[in-house]
Design a protein around this motif. Structure first.
Motif, PDB file in Angstrom:
ATOM      1  N   VAL A 116      33.422  89.849  22.140  1.00 11.38           N
ATOM      2  CA  VAL A 116      33.019  88.619  22.831  1.00 11.38           C
ATOM      3  C   VAL A 116      32.893  87.477  21.825  1.00 11.38           C
ATOM      4  CG1 VAL A 116      31.189  87.513  24.177  1.00 11.38           C
ATOM      5  CG2 VAL A 116      31.855  89.860  24.678  1.00 11.38           C
ATOM      6  N   GLN A 117      32.281  87.736  20.690  1.00 12.75           N
ATOM      7  CA  GLN A 117      32.100  86.684  19.691  1.00 12.75           C
ATOM      8  C   GLN A 117      33.435  86.211  19.133  1.00 12.75           C
ATOM      9  OE1 GLN A 117      29.134  85.197  19.392  1.00 12.75           O
ATOM     10  NE2 GLN A 117      28.617  86.647  21.010  1.00 12.75           N
ATOM     11  N   ALA A 118      34.376  87.131  18.949  1.00 21.10           N
ATOM     12  CA  ALA A 118      35.711  86.744  18.473  1.00 21.10           C
ATOM     13  C   ALA A 118      36.427  85.866  19.506  1.00 21.10           C
ATOM     14  CB  ALA A 118      36.543  87.981  18.166  1.00 21.10           C
ATOM     15  N   GLU A 119      36.308  86.226  20.785  1.00 25.70           N
ATOM     16  CA  GLU A 119      36.917  85.411  21.850  1.00 25.70           C
ATOM     17  C   GLU A 119      36.296  84.020  21.891  1.00 25.70           C
ATOM     18  OE1 GLU A 119      36.865  87.280  25.666  1.00 25.70           O
ATOM     19  OE2 GLU A 119      38.151  88.921  25.010  1.00 25.70           O
ATOM     20  N   LEU A 120      34.990  83.954  21.740  1.00 26.79           N
ATOM     21  CA  LEU A 120      34.318  82.652  21.745  1.00 26.79           C
ATOM     22  C   LEU A 120      34.768  81.788  20.577  1.00 26.79           C
ATOM     23  CD1 LEU A 120      30.679  83.663  22.777  1.00 26.79           C
ATOM     24  CD2 LEU A 120      32.387  82.462  24.169  1.00 26.79           C
ATOM     25  N   ALA A 121      34.964  82.398  19.413  1.00 22.80           N
ATOM     26  CA  ALA A 121      35.434  81.639  18.250  1.00 22.80           C
ATOM     27  C   ALA A 121      36.845  81.117  18.470  1.00 22.80           C
ATOM     28  CB  ALA A 121      35.382  82.516  17.002  1.00 22.80           C
ATOM     29  N   ILE A 122      37.701  81.937  19.070  1.00 21.87           N
ATOM     30  CA  ILE A 122      39.069  81.507  19.369  1.00 21.87           C
ATOM     31  C   ILE A 122      39.057  80.370  20.379  1.00 21.87           C
ATOM     32  CG2 ILE A 122      41.224  82.234  20.480  1.00 21.87           C
ATOM     33  CD1 ILE A 122      40.736  85.010  19.171  1.00 21.87           C
ATOM     34  N   ASP A 123      38.234  80.497  21.421  1.00 20.25           N
ATOM     35  CA  ASP A 123      38.131  79.444  22.436  1.00 20.25           C
ATOM     36  C   ASP A 123      37.620  78.138  21.829  1.00 20.25           C
ATOM     37  OD1 ASP A 123      39.023  81.228  24.329  1.00 20.25           O
ATOM     38  OD2 ASP A 123      37.040  81.606  25.211  1.00 20.25           O
ATOM     39  N   ALA A 124      36.649  78.228  20.926  1.00 18.23           N
ATOM     40  CA  ALA A 124      36.102  77.020  20.289  1.00 18.23           C
ATOM     41  C   ALA A 124      37.147  76.345  19.414  1.00 18.23           C
ATOM     42  CB  ALA A 124      34.865  77.371  19.473  1.00 18.23           C
ATOM     43  N   ALA A 125      37.933  77.132  18.694  1.00 18.10           N
ATOM     44  CA  ALA A 125      38.979  76.556  17.851  1.00 18.10           C
ATOM     45  C   ALA A 125      40.057  75.891  18.697  1.00 18.10           C
ATOM     46  CB  ALA A 125      39.594  77.641  16.970  1.00 18.10           C
ATOM     47  N   ALA A 126      40.422  76.522  19.806  1.00 12.72           N
ATOM     48  CA  ALA A 126      41.427  75.935  20.696  1.00 12.72           C
ATOM     49  C   ALA A 126      40.906  74.642  21.320  1.00 12.72           C
ATOM     50  CB  ALA A 126      41.821  76.931  21.778  1.00 12.72           C
ATOM     51  N   ALA A 127      39.636  74.619  21.697  1.00 10.24           N
ATOM     52  CA  ALA A 127      39.054  73.408  22.275  1.00 10.24           C
ATOM     53  C   ALA A 127      39.012  72.280  21.245  1.00 10.24           C
ATOM     54  CB  ALA A 127      37.648  73.696  22.802  1.00 10.24           C
ATOM     55  N   ALA A 128      38.718  72.609  20.011  1.00  4.64           N
ATOM     56  CA  ALA A 128      38.697  71.589  18.959  1.00  4.64           C
ATOM     57  C   ALA A 128      40.096  71.028  18.723  1.00  4.64           C
ATOM     58  CB  ALA A 128      38.149  72.179  17.666  1.00  4.64           C
ATOM     59  N   ALA A 129      41.100  71.886  18.759  1.00  2.00           N
ATOM     60  CA  ALA A 129      42.485  71.424  18.582  1.00  2.00           C
ATOM     61  C   ALA A 129      42.906  70.525  19.736  1.00  2.00           C
ATOM     62  CB  ALA A 129      43.425  72.615  18.456  1.00  2.00           C
ATOM     63  N   ARG A 130      42.546  70.917  20.967  1.00  2.00           N
ATOM     64  CA  ARG A 130      42.874  70.077  22.127  1.00  2.00           C
ATOM     65  C   ARG A 130      42.163  68.736  22.040  1.00  2.00           C
ATOM     66  NH1 ARG A 130      42.097  74.971  24.678  1.00  2.00           N
ATOM     67  NH2 ARG A 130      40.038  74.340  25.370  1.00  2.00           N
ATOM     68  N   GLY A 131      40.921  68.735  21.585  1.00  2.00           N
ATOM     69  CA  GLY A 131      40.176  67.490  21.437  1.00  2.00           C
ATOM     70  C   GLY A 131      40.813  66.571  20.407  1.00  2.00           C
ATOM     71  N   ALA A 132      41.278  67.145  19.307  1.00  3.45           N
ATOM     72  CA  ALA A 132      41.935  66.347  18.274  1.00  3.45           C
ATOM     73  C   ALA A 132      43.239  65.750  18.795  1.00  3.45           C
ATOM     74  CB  ALA A 132      42.194  67.198  17.034  1.00  3.45           C
ATOM     75  N   GLU A 133      44.002  66.541  19.554  1.00  2.00           N
ATOM     76  CA  GLU A 133      45.254  66.033  20.128  1.00  2.00           C
ATOM     77  C   GLU A 133      44.987  64.893  21.104  1.00  2.00           C
ATOM     78  OE1 GLU A 133      47.178  69.362  21.926  1.00  2.00           O
ATOM     79  OE2 GLU A 133      47.629  70.321  20.015  1.00  2.00           O
ATOM     80  N   LEU A 134      43.969  65.050  21.940  1.00  2.00           N
ATOM     81  CA  LEU A 134      43.626  64.013  22.901  1.00  2.00           C
ATOM     82  C   LEU A 134      43.152  62.750  22.192  1.00  2.00           C
ATOM     83  CD1 LEU A 134      43.305  63.168  25.837  1.00  2.00           C
ATOM     84  CD2 LEU A 134      41.011  64.141  25.789  1.00  2.00           C
ATOM     85  N   CYS A 135      42.366  62.896  21.150  1.00  2.00           N
ATOM     86  CA  CYS A 135      41.878  61.751  20.386  1.00  2.00           C
ATOM     87  C   CYS A 135      43.043  60.990  19.765  1.00  2.00           C
ATOM     88  CB  CYS A 135      40.904  62.232  19.320  1.00  2.00           C
ATOM     89  SG  CYS A 135      40.117  60.911  18.400  1.00  2.00           S
ATOM     90  N   GLU A 136      44.002  61.712  19.208  1.00  2.00           N
ATOM     91  CA  GLU A 136      45.172  61.075  18.605  1.00  2.00           C
ATOM     92  C   GLU A 136      46.006  60.349  19.660  1.00  2.00           C
ATOM     93  OE1 GLU A 136      47.980  59.928  15.678  1.00  2.00           O
ATOM     94  OE2 GLU A 136      45.868  60.426  15.652  1.00  2.00           O
ATOM     95  N   ALA A 137      46.187  60.962  20.820  1.00  2.00           N
ATOM     96  CA  ALA A 137      46.942  60.319  21.899  1.00  2.00           C
ATOM     97  C   ALA A 137      46.243  59.049  22.374  1.00  2.00           C
ATOM     98  CB  ALA A 137      47.134  61.289  23.057  1.00  2.00           C
ATOM     99  N   MET A 138      44.917  59.069  22.453  1.00  2.00           N
ATOM    100  CA  MET A 138      44.173  57.881  22.858  1.00  2.00           C
ATOM    101  C   MET A 138      44.276  56.789  21.798  1.00  2.00           C
ATOM    102  SD  MET A 138      40.905  59.740  24.687  1.00  2.00           S
ATOM    103  CE  MET A 138      39.848  58.381  24.370  1.00  2.00           C
ATOM    104  N   ARG A 139      44.264  57.176  20.515  1.00  2.00           N
ATOM    105  CA  ARG A 139      44.406  56.210  19.435  1.00  2.00           C
ATOM    106  C   ARG A 139      45.777  55.544  19.492  1.00  2.00           C
ATOM    107  NH1 ARG A 139      46.760  55.341  14.949  1.00  2.00           N
ATOM    108  NH2 ARG A 139      47.874  57.315  14.904  1.00  2.00           N
ATOM    109  N   ILE A 140      46.803  56.311  19.751  1.00  2.00           N
ATOM    110  CA  ILE A 140      48.154  55.758  19.840  1.00  2.00           C
ATOM    111  C   ILE A 140      48.274  54.817  21.026  1.00  2.00           C
ATOM    112  CG2 ILE A 140      50.561  56.378  20.332  1.00  2.00           C
ATOM    113  CD1 ILE A 140      50.052  58.906  18.590  1.00  2.00           C
TER     114      ILE A 140
END
Length: 156
Positions: A104-128
């Motif tokens: 469960v903890q490994a899945e949560l870490a993977i989900d958190a990393a994926a959410a952070a990557a999606r957030g960074a992509e969205l932030c970059e798209a908004m900046r552009i």
């Protein structure tokens, strides 16, 4: 008197906004999460009883054509089996706690990393998109001659 902005009353079209993409629904993830919530605090005996119920439900579902593509049921059964094996290997009297379950903890870490990557992509798209709006506004004010990137001349 109502004043229009920009002067002259013409409005420029804004760059298309980037909407946050929706996450696809994962029935297997939902099934595992439901099992973990139900199993929290159960001992090996209670988990074994719940596993038998899950096996019965899986046999019943296999008889219905409409449930053939259901990913939630098999994921629930697999999770009950995993938790049953986990508690069978644990000392007697141990109860299931998702907080200390390494899977469960490994899945949560993977989900958190994926959410952070999606957030960074969205932030970059908004900046552009915001930069495109700024460039368009400068062009309309006449302070910017060119908004398209210059084409590079090929050197020969």
């Amino acid at each position: 008197m109502t004043r229009m902005w920009p002067p002259g009353g013409t409005r420029r079209p804004l760059a298309p906004r980037v909407a946050a993409p929706r996450e696809p629904v994962d029935p297997a993830w939902i099934g595992r999460r439901v099992v973990r919530c139900r199993a929290k605090g159960m001992d090996a005996g209670a988990v074994a009883a719940a596993l038998e119920v899950a096996r019965f439900d899986a046999r019943q579902a296999s008889r219905h054509e409409g449930l053939a593509d259901d990913a939630c049921g098999p994921a629930e059964l697999a999770e009950w089996e995993r938790i049953d094996q986990l508690l069978a290997a644990a000392p007697a009297g141990t109860v299931y706690a998702p907080d200390v379950d390494t899977v469960v903890q490994a899945e949560l870490a993977i989900d958190a990393a994926a959410a952070a990557a999606r957030g960074a992509e969205l932030c970059e798209a908004m900046r552009i998109a915001a930069r495109a709006d700024e460039l368009q506004a400068l062009r309309e004010l006449g302070t910017l001659e060119q908004t398209e990137p210059r084409r590079r001349r090929s050197r020969r």
